[in-house]
Design a protein around this motif. Structure first.
Motif, PDB file in Angstrom:
ATOM      1  N   GLY A  18      35.821  -5.051  17.059  1.00 40.28           N
ATOM      2  CA  GLY A  18      35.506  -4.956  16.464  1.00 40.28           C
ATOM      3  C   GLY A  18      35.532  -4.883  15.034  1.00 40.28           C
ATOM      4  N   LEU A  19      36.037  -3.215  15.344  1.00 44.34           N
ATOM      5  CA  LEU A  19      36.207  -2.302  14.090  1.00 44.34           C
ATOM      6  C   LEU A  19      37.778  -3.014  13.316  1.00 44.34           C
ATOM      7  N   VAL A  20      38.625  -3.296  14.309  1.00 45.01           N
ATOM      8  CA  VAL A  20      40.083  -4.340  13.607  1.00 45.01           C
ATOM      9  C   VAL A  20      39.970  -5.571  13.428  1.00 45.01           C
ATOM     10  N   TYR A  21      38.916  -6.082  13.854  1.00 42.40           N
ATOM     11  CA  TYR A  21      38.536  -7.391  13.002  1.00 42.40           C
ATOM     12  C   TYR A  21      37.945  -8.133  11.697  1.00 42.40           C
ATOM     13  N   PHE A  22      36.936  -7.015  12.022  1.00 38.31           N
ATOM     14  CA  PHE A  22      36.312  -6.502  10.459  1.00 38.31           C
ATOM     15  C   PHE A  22      37.046  -6.533   9.485  1.00 38.31           C
ATOM     16  N   THR A  23      37.703  -5.591   9.764  1.00 39.90           N
ATOM     17  CA  THR A  23      38.868  -5.201   8.280  1.00 39.90           C
ATOM     18  C   THR A  23      39.877  -6.192   8.330  1.00 39.90           C
ATOM     19  N   ALA A  24      40.252  -6.700   9.050  1.00 42.30           N
ATOM     20  CA  ALA A  24      41.463  -8.224   8.806  1.00 42.30           C
ATOM     21  C   ALA A  24      40.346  -8.723   8.037  1.00 42.30           C
ATOM     22  N   LEU A  25      39.481  -8.993   8.837  1.00 37.76           N
ATOM     23  CA  LEU A  25      38.531 -10.513   7.866  1.00 37.76           C
ATOM     24  C   LEU A  25      39.075 -10.394   5.814  1.00 37.76           C
ATOM     25  N   GLY A  26      37.678  -9.146   5.974  1.00 37.42           N
ATOM     26  CA  GLY A  26      37.475  -8.153   4.741  1.00 37.42           C
ATOM     27  C   GLY A  26      38.895  -8.638   4.150  1.00 37.42           C
ATOM     28  N   MET A  27      40.422  -8.564   4.759  1.00 36.62           N
ATOM     29  CA  MET A  27      41.680  -8.629   4.032  1.00 36.62           C
ATOM     30  C   MET A  27      42.162  -9.709   3.982  1.00 36.62           C
ATOM     31  N   ALA A  28      42.047 -10.354   4.727  1.00 31.77           N
ATOM     32  CA  ALA A  28      42.203 -11.931   4.601  1.00 31.77           C
ATOM     33  C   ALA A  28      41.738 -12.576   3.692  1.00 31.77           C
TER      34      ALA A  28
END
Lengths: 30, 230
Positions: A18-28
């Motif tokens: 979840g944390l990796v996904y949300f951070t990656a979404l923000g960066m993308a």
């Protein structure tokens, strides 16, 4: 104990994904 | 795995599994209502409608989930560490007055007081014992920092989306960290966690829940602090 360990690891994996996904979404979106 | 064993695992882990299942249902509900709310807003501002799949890939969804996660892990981190040093007379959530601090090695069964069935890192001593002795709080702290970080990045992207849709300049991540939007999202979650924890600590002095380990026994006196002294 093995079932309990599996639940423990399951929670950790879920949270980390979840944390990796949300951070990656923000960066993308930048 | 036999049916018997599956039943046993389900029963022995009922608390964690039930909450895990409720979490997944709530998250699905948040996604569905979130996309509906997003599209409603789009309609009023003349923006395009998006699918559930696209909403799940949006920074808006990520920021909404992460901001709640960070406050929950902050709550547990603070509670775990604060209860080492602070007590509440009469509360099951607290140690006895006078027991503040991290306890002796003997009480904690570490180092030479470890028992054969103690966890390996509790038996080994040295840095491993130091780390393992604080691992519950440390993991909560790491998850808090990671989820607050995720909130900041996703919230920043969502904020810039809004900025662009209203023809305003996007901001840098550092700018976003001091923006009212970031602190509004953050503090609205913190205040509720802190209120809930504080009230739980004091309510547990005078109120009871029969059968719950979060409560004293129903007939236990109000001044009794720890549930296991009865």
């Amino acid at each position: 104990v093995n079932g309990t360990k599996a639940v423990f690891i399951g929670y950790l994996v879920l949270i980390v994904i979840g944390l990796v996904y949300f951070t990656a979404l923000g960066m993308a979106h930048q | 795995m036999t049916a018997e064993r599956v039943r046993r695992v389900l029963r022995e882990n009922g608390l964690s599994l039930a909450f895990g299942a409720m979490f997944l249902v709530s998250l699905a509900g948040q996604a569905l209502s979130g996309v509906a709310a997003f599209n409603e807003q789009q309609l009023s501002t003349g923006g395009e409608q998006i699918s559930l799949g696209r909403y799940l890939l949006s920074s808006s969804f990520a920021a909404d989930v992460a901001e709640n996660w960070q406050s929950e892990y902050l709550q547990f981190f603070l509670y775990i560490f604060a209860t080492v040093w602070l007590v509440q007379h009469g509360s099951t959530e607290s140690k006895q007055v006078g027991e503040e601090g991290d306890g002796s090695d003997k009480e904690q069964r570490v180092g030479r007081y470890a028992q054969p069935d103690s966890p390996r890192w509790a038996r080994l001593g040295g840095w491993r014992e130091v780390v393992y002795s604080r691992s519950l709080g440390l993991v909560m702290l790491v998850l808090f920092i990671a989820s607050w970080g995720a909130q900041s990045v996703a919230g920043w992207a969502a904020y810039n989306n809004d900025q662009l849709s209203t023809r305003q300049d996007p901001v840098t991540w550092a700018d976003y960290l001091v923006a009212p939007d970031f602190w509004n999202r953050t503090l609205q979650n913190w205040q509720s966690e802190l209120l809930a924890v504080g009230s739980m600590a004091i309510f547990a002095v005078f109120l009871r829940q029969r059968g719950s380990p979060e409560s004293k026994r129903v007939g236990a006196p109000h001044q009794e602090t720890s549930s296991d002294t009865s």
